[in-house]
Design a protein around this motif. Structure first.
Motif, short mmCIF file in Angstrom:
data_model
loop_
_atom_site.label_atom_id
_atom_site.label_comp_id
_atom_site.label_asym_id
_atom_site.label_seq_id
_atom_site.Cartn_x
_atom_site.Cartn_y
_atom_site.Cartn_z
N ALA A 99 0.83 -1.21 0.00
CA ALA A 99 0.00 0.00 0.00
C ALA A 99 0.86 1.25 0.00
O ALA A 99 0.59 2.20 -0.75
CB ALA A 99 -0.93 -0.01 1.22
N ALA A 125 2.43 1.62 -3.39
CA ALA A 125 1.44 2.07 -4.37
C ALA A 125 1.18 3.57 -4.23
O ALA A 125 1.12 4.29 -5.23
CB ALA A 125 0.14 1.28 -4.21
N VAL A 160 -0.47 5.53 -7.37
CA VAL A 160 -1.70 4.77 -7.55
C VAL A 160 -2.80 5.46 -6.74
O VAL A 160 -2.55 6.02 -5.68
CB VAL A 160 -1.51 3.31 -7.08
CG1 VAL A 160 -2.80 2.53 -7.09
CG2 VAL A 160 -0.48 2.62 -7.96
N THR A 185 -5.93 6.39 -4.30
CA THR A 185 -6.21 6.01 -2.91
C THR A 185 -7.30 4.94 -2.82
O THR A 185 -7.33 4.19 -1.84
CB THR A 185 -6.60 7.24 -2.07
OG1 THR A 185 -7.69 7.89 -2.68
CG2 THR A 185 -5.42 8.20 -1.92
N ASP A 186 -8.19 4.86 -3.80
CA ASP A 186 -9.21 3.82 -3.78
C ASP A 186 -8.56 2.44 -3.84
O ASP A 186 -8.98 1.52 -3.13
CB ASP A 186 -10.19 3.97 -4.95
CG ASP A 186 -11.13 5.14 -4.79
OD1 ASP A 186 -11.23 5.66 -3.65
OD2 ASP A 186 -11.75 5.55 -5.79
N TYR A 187 -7.56 2.29 -4.69
CA TYR A 187 -6.85 1.02 -4.79
C TYR A 187 -6.15 0.70 -3.47
O TYR A 187 -6.21 -0.43 -2.98
CB TYR A 187 -5.83 1.04 -5.93
CG TYR A 187 -4.95 -0.19 -5.95
CD1 TYR A 187 -5.45 -1.39 -6.45
CD2 TYR A 187 -3.65 -0.16 -5.46
CE1 TYR A 187 -4.67 -2.53 -6.46
CE2 TYR A 187 -2.87 -1.30 -5.46
CZ TYR A 187 -3.37 -2.47 -5.96
OH TYR A 187 -2.60 -3.61 -5.96
N VAL A 188 -5.50 1.69 -2.88
CA VAL A 188 -4.79 1.49 -1.62
C VAL A 188 -5.77 1.12 -0.52
O VAL A 188 -5.52 0.20 0.26
CB VAL A 188 -3.96 2.73 -1.25
CG1 VAL A 188 -3.35 2.60 0.13
CG2 VAL A 188 -2.87 2.97 -2.29
N SER A 212 -8.62 -0.34 -0.87
CA SER A 212 -9.06 -1.70 -1.16
C SER A 212 -8.01 -2.72 -0.72
O SER A 212 -8.33 -3.75 -0.12
CB SER A 212 -9.34 -1.85 -2.66
OG SER A 212 -9.63 -3.17 -2.99
N LEU A 213 -6.76 -2.42 -1.00
CA LEU A 213 -5.66 -3.30 -0.62
C LEU A 213 -5.60 -3.46 0.89
O LEU A 213 -5.50 -4.59 1.40
CB LEU A 213 -4.35 -2.73 -1.15
CG LEU A 213 -3.08 -3.55 -1.02
CD1 LEU A 213 -3.19 -4.83 -1.84
CD2 LEU A 213 -1.88 -2.74 -1.50
N GLU A 217 -8.35 -5.57 2.54
CA GLU A 217 -8.24 -7.02 2.42
C GLU A 217 -7.78 -7.67 3.72
O GLU A 217 -7.92 -8.88 3.88
CB GLU A 217 -7.30 -7.39 1.28
CG GLU A 217 -7.84 -7.04 -0.08
CD GLU A 217 -6.85 -7.33 -1.19
OE1 GLU A 217 -5.82 -8.00 -0.96
OE2 GLU A 217 -7.11 -6.88 -2.32
#
Length: 108
Positions: free
Chosen positions: A17, A20, A25, A27-30, A32-33, A36
């Protein structure tokens, strides 16, 4: 989270994260990561009172959150050590103190 991650896997998610974010990348992807590492379901005692439910959920969250924080701290220490070796005139302790003072000033 589709599976239970072990402590090391959670630390790797934290480092991924941070990597990323630094790589630009979104912040939505981070988010989400990092999401998890949070269990999708929690086990609570049947017929439990609200306090018991809260404690059960908290107990199940504490291990993954502790591993996540540990991974973030591990990553920070590695970056701070590398930075301090290359830029001794502005050690990370001074940078952190300045940041803390700015946050204290902004919250006051």
């Amino acid at each position: 989270m589709t599976e239970n991650l072990n402590e090391n896997e959670i630390k790797l998610k934290a480092i991924a994260a941070l990597t990323a974010l630094r790589g630009g990348v979104g912040t939505d992807y981070v988010s989400s990561l990092l999401g998890e590492v949070i269990p999708d379901e929690f086990m609570v005692p049947v017929g439990a009172e609200a306090r018991e439910v809260g404690l059960a959920v908290l107990n199940q969250l504490s291990a993954p959150m502790s591993a996540l924080i540990s991974g973030l701290m591990l990553a920070f220490e590695a970056v701070a050590d590398a930075y301090d070796e290359t830029t001794p005139e502005a050690p990370t302790e001074e940078i952190l103190q300045t940041l803390a003072l700015e946050l204290a000033r902004d919250s006051g």
